[in-house]
Design a protein around this motif. Structure first.
Motif, PDB file in Angstrom:
ATOM      1  N   MET A   1       0.825  -1.189   0.000  1.00  0.00           N
ATOM      2  CA  MET A   1       0.000   0.000   0.000  1.00  0.00           C
ATOM      3  C   MET A   1       0.871   1.256   0.000  1.00  0.00           C
ATOM      4  SD  MET A   1      -3.057   0.812   2.587  1.00  0.00           S
ATOM      5  CE  MET A   1      -3.733   2.420   2.727  1.00  0.00           C
ATOM      6  N   PHE A   2       1.922   1.241   0.799  1.00  0.00           N
ATOM      7  CA  PHE A   2       2.801   2.402   0.884  1.00  0.00           C
ATOM      8  C   PHE A   2       4.168   2.083   0.300  1.00  0.00           C
ATOM      9  CE2 PHE A   2      -0.158   2.949   4.466  1.00  0.00           C
ATOM     10  CZ  PHE A   2      -0.701   4.169   4.112  1.00  0.00           C
ATOM     11  N   SER A  34      -6.609   2.974  11.726  1.00  0.00           N
ATOM     12  CA  SER A  34      -6.417   1.551  11.421  1.00  0.00           C
ATOM     13  C   SER A  34      -7.749   0.798  11.437  1.00  0.00           C
ATOM     14  CB  SER A  34      -5.414   0.922  12.382  1.00  0.00           C
ATOM     15  OG  SER A  34      -5.930   0.951  13.698  1.00  0.00           O
ATOM     16  N   GLY A  35      -8.663   1.146  12.329  1.00  0.00           N
ATOM     17  CA  GLY A  35      -9.996   0.534  12.327  1.00  0.00           C
ATOM     18  C   GLY A  35     -10.763   0.871  11.059  1.00  0.00           C
ATOM     19  N   PHE A  36     -10.659   2.118  10.597  1.00  0.00           N
ATOM     20  CA  PHE A  36     -11.319   2.528   9.368  1.00  0.00           C
ATOM     21  C   PHE A  36     -10.763   1.750   8.167  1.00  0.00           C
ATOM     22  CE2 PHE A  36     -11.342   5.343   5.624  1.00  0.00           C
ATOM     23  CZ  PHE A  36     -12.708   5.462   5.447  1.00  0.00           C
ATOM     24  N   ILE A  37      -9.438   1.588   8.112  1.00  0.00           N
ATOM     25  CA  ILE A  37      -8.814   0.842   7.010  1.00  0.00           C
ATOM     26  C   ILE A  37      -9.277  -0.616   7.033  1.00  0.00           C
ATOM     27  CG2 ILE A  37      -6.604  -0.027   6.131  1.00  0.00           C
ATOM     28  CD1 ILE A  37      -5.389   2.677   6.907  1.00  0.00           C
ATOM     29  N   ARG A  38      -9.396  -1.215   8.242  1.00  0.00           N
ATOM     30  CA  ARG A  38      -9.886  -2.593   8.335  1.00  0.00           C
ATOM     31  C   ARG A  38     -11.320  -2.708   7.823  1.00  0.00           C
ATOM     32  NH1 ARG A  38      -8.721  -2.741  13.748  1.00  0.00           N
ATOM     33  NH2 ARG A  38      -6.487  -2.683  13.885  1.00  0.00           N
ATOM     34  N   VAL A  40     -12.809  -0.749   5.588  1.00  0.00           N
ATOM     35  CA  VAL A  40     -12.801  -0.565   4.133  1.00  0.00           C
ATOM     36  C   VAL A  40     -12.338  -1.846   3.440  1.00  0.00           C
ATOM     37  CG1 VAL A  40     -11.654   0.676   2.252  1.00  0.00           C
ATOM     38  CG2 VAL A  40     -12.566   1.938   4.183  1.00  0.00           C
ATOM     39  N   ARG A  41     -11.312  -2.498   3.991  1.00  0.00           N
ATOM     40  CA  ARG A  41     -10.836  -3.753   3.407  1.00  0.00           C
ATOM     41  C   ARG A  41     -11.904  -4.843   3.502  1.00  0.00           C
ATOM     42  NH1 ARG A  41      -4.587  -4.202   5.478  1.00  0.00           N
ATOM     43  NH2 ARG A  41      -3.749  -2.654   4.048  1.00  0.00           N
TER      44      ARG A  41
END
Length: 155
Positions: A1-2, A34-38, A40-41
């Motif tokens: 991702m990065f 990190s919760g938001f990224i989880r 979205v995934r």
């Protein structure tokens, strides 16, 4: 991702995060991100799974990366059912560009000269003294099987 973030950019982002959010709120912000990224995934994975189920068993090997045009073309060029490798390998762009450059500059080139004018001094029946086609003369009738002269300006 990065994959494209270097060490200097990462340090800069950390310093900016500490300045903007402060050292006391930074752990909570990182946890929220990190919760938001989880989430979205998880949403993306469930959407992919739903699409695969809707497409049916004939699309079981469907990959979403194939929707990228570059990936699709690369995959199709590797699959040589149409003989595209033969066409791609038979086409020499540098030679073609050199032929066109020679024709534009008025130099004689073996690939530019037509079969009917190959024996003459470079000026065929429809060619001007500069080596280019004479557009005011009417073209002559060609014999059966004879190819018309190549005109680089017309292509």
């Amino acid at each position: 991702m990065f994959n494209d973030i270097g060490a200097l950019e990462l340090v800069t982002l950390v310093v900016l995060a500490v300045l903007v959010f402060g050292p006391d709120k930074l752990p909570k912000v990182i946890q929220d991100i990190s919760g938001f990224i989880r989430k979205v995934r998880a949403f993306s994975d469930s959407a992919k799974r739903d699409i695969r189920e809707e497409l049916g068993p004939e699309f079981k090997d469907f990959e979403f990366e194939d929707l990228n045009p570059k990936t699709y073309l690369r995959k199709q060029l590797d699959n040589d059912d149409l003989g595209l490798k033969e066409i791609r390998n038979g086409f020499d762009l540098r030679k073609e560009m050199a032929d066109v450059t020679d024709a534009v500059n008025g130099h004689d080139s073996e690939s530019v000269a037509s079969p009917s004018s190959a024996g003459s001094s470079g000026a065929g029946p429809n060619m001007s003294k500069g080596g280019g086609p004479d557009l005011q003369k009417r073209p002559q009738n060609l014999d059966p099987g004879e190819r018309p002269p190549f005109d680089s300006d017309a292509t």
